[in-house]
Design an enzyme around this catalytic site. Structure first.
Site, PDB file in Angstrom:
ATOM      1  N   PRO A   2       0.816  -1.199   0.000  1.00 45.23           N
ATOM      2  CA  PRO A   2       0.000   0.000   0.000  1.00 45.23           C
ATOM      3  C   PRO A   2       0.855   1.256   0.000  1.00 45.23           C
ATOM      4  O   PRO A   2       1.802   1.369   0.772  1.00 45.23           O
ATOM      5  CB  PRO A   2      -0.782  -0.102   1.303  1.00 45.23           C
ATOM      6  CG  PRO A   2      -0.389  -1.389   1.924  1.00 45.23           C
ATOM      7  CD  PRO A   2       0.902  -1.784   1.325  1.00 45.23           C
ATOM      8  N   GLU A   3       0.499   2.172  -0.844  1.00 39.04           N
ATOM      9  CA  GLU A   3       1.114   3.493  -0.841  1.00 39.04           C
ATOM     10  C   GLU A   3       0.114   4.447  -0.204  1.00 39.04           C
ATOM     11  O   GLU A   3      -0.900   4.012   0.331  1.00 39.04           O
ATOM     12  CB  GLU A   3       1.485   3.886  -2.269  1.00 39.04           C
ATOM     13  CG  GLU A   3       2.357   2.820  -2.932  1.00 39.04           C
ATOM     14  CD  GLU A   3       2.804   3.176  -4.345  1.00 39.04           C
ATOM     15  OE1 GLU A   3       2.964   4.370  -4.632  1.00 39.04           O
ATOM     16  OE2 GLU A   3       2.981   2.264  -5.159  1.00 39.04           O
TER      17      GLU A   3
END
Length: 271
Positions: A2-3
């Site tokens: 996840p960014e």
DNA sequence: CAGTGGGCCTGAGTGC
DNA sequence: TGCACTCAGGCCCACT
């Protein structure tokens, strides 16, 4: 995995549901990147007062102390009404009066860390060197432009390392550089002010769009309510090696930078 | 100080 | 079917 967009979408998906809830108990699976840092039992009866985000960290505020959560490469959170048996990749359950917050993370690069107060050394160690928040008023164009100018590393690496700006990971770095017409391998210091400003805008633009789309779901990312993201289907270059550029039709290329893949269009990103 | 490379973990996919 | 290998959305730390 996840960014920033995925972490932010995750945050929004359970912040209202969990805020005000009282912690009943904590259950731990295998150790994550770091130990929790407290006896799980001391968290009982604390009240969750909110959920904030700093970079790719989620900060679960309690009426006394806080939990820092990181999803690493493969982590995801789920907030469900009732407890279920922990599976092999479930490593942290926060049972509350409103439901169960569960961290699932096959690769265990993620973390849940307790801090008794924001001034704890662990908070400084994890959050202290983080750069500007790209979707906040704290993201100053002139600081960004000056920061690029000061670094001799490849611009993609500068975006990834989080010292100048946080939350931009491997997907969105490639995408932002595409929008700005800059090659990932270009030395940051050699990007002129006009193009640096363009990159600044591109970062905001791509992250905002990604949040609107619910993030990217490449493997199995989903937010805490189970919904998946759709940004990946409108990526211009990420994961598209050999595929014609959506803008000019030239085949997208891939290069390795620091053991990570970068994607770019050799025609739209000339320097 | 800045920059680079290794390592942490597991699962999915590929080629033999 | 099995094995060896590569790759994956991140980040800390040791080293130059």
């Amino acid at each position: 995995m996840p960014e920033l967009p995925e972490v932010e979408v995750t945050r929004r998906s359970f912040v209202d549901a969990i805020s005000g809830a009282r912690v009943l108990m904590v259950q731990l699976g295998k150790t994550l990147r770091w130990p929790l840092g407290c006896e799980p039992a001391i968290l009982a009866d604390r009240v969750v007062t909110g959920v904030r985000r700093r970079g790719k960290y989620l900060l679960l505020d309690l009426d006394k102390g806080m939990l820092l959560l990181h999803l690493g490469m493969s982590g995801s959170l789920r907030f469900t009404p009732a407890p279920e048996p922990m599976g092999p990749h479930d490593h942290f359950d926060l049972l509350t009066s409103a439901g169960v917050l569960r961290l699932n993370d096959p690769r265990r690069f993620g973390a849940v860390v307790y801090a008794a107060s924001p001034s704890e050394p662990v908070v400084q160690r994890l959050l202290g060197k983080l750069g500007m928040e790209p979707l906040s008023d704290d993201f100053h164009q002139d600081v960004f432009v000056t920061g690029l100018r000061a670094s001799r590393a490849a611009v993609k690496q500068v975006l990834l390392n989080g010292r100048l700006v946080v939350g931009v990971g491997n997907i969105y770095a490639s995408e932002a550089l595409f929008l700005a017409g800059i090659r990932p391998t270009t030395m940051a210091a050699r990007i002129g002010p006009e193009r640096a400003k363009k990159l600044y805008e591109a970062i905001r633009q791509v992250l905002e769009l990604a949040v609107q789309r619910g993030g990217s779901t490449l493997r199995n990312f989903s937010s805490a309510d189970g919904s998946v993201g759709h940004f990946q289907s409108e990526a211009h270059v990420y994961g598209r090696e050999g595929i014609p550029c959506r803008v000019c039709g030239t085949a997208v290329r891939m290069v390795r930078q620091g053991q990570r893949s970068s994607f770019f269009c050799p025609r739209c990103q000339r320097a």
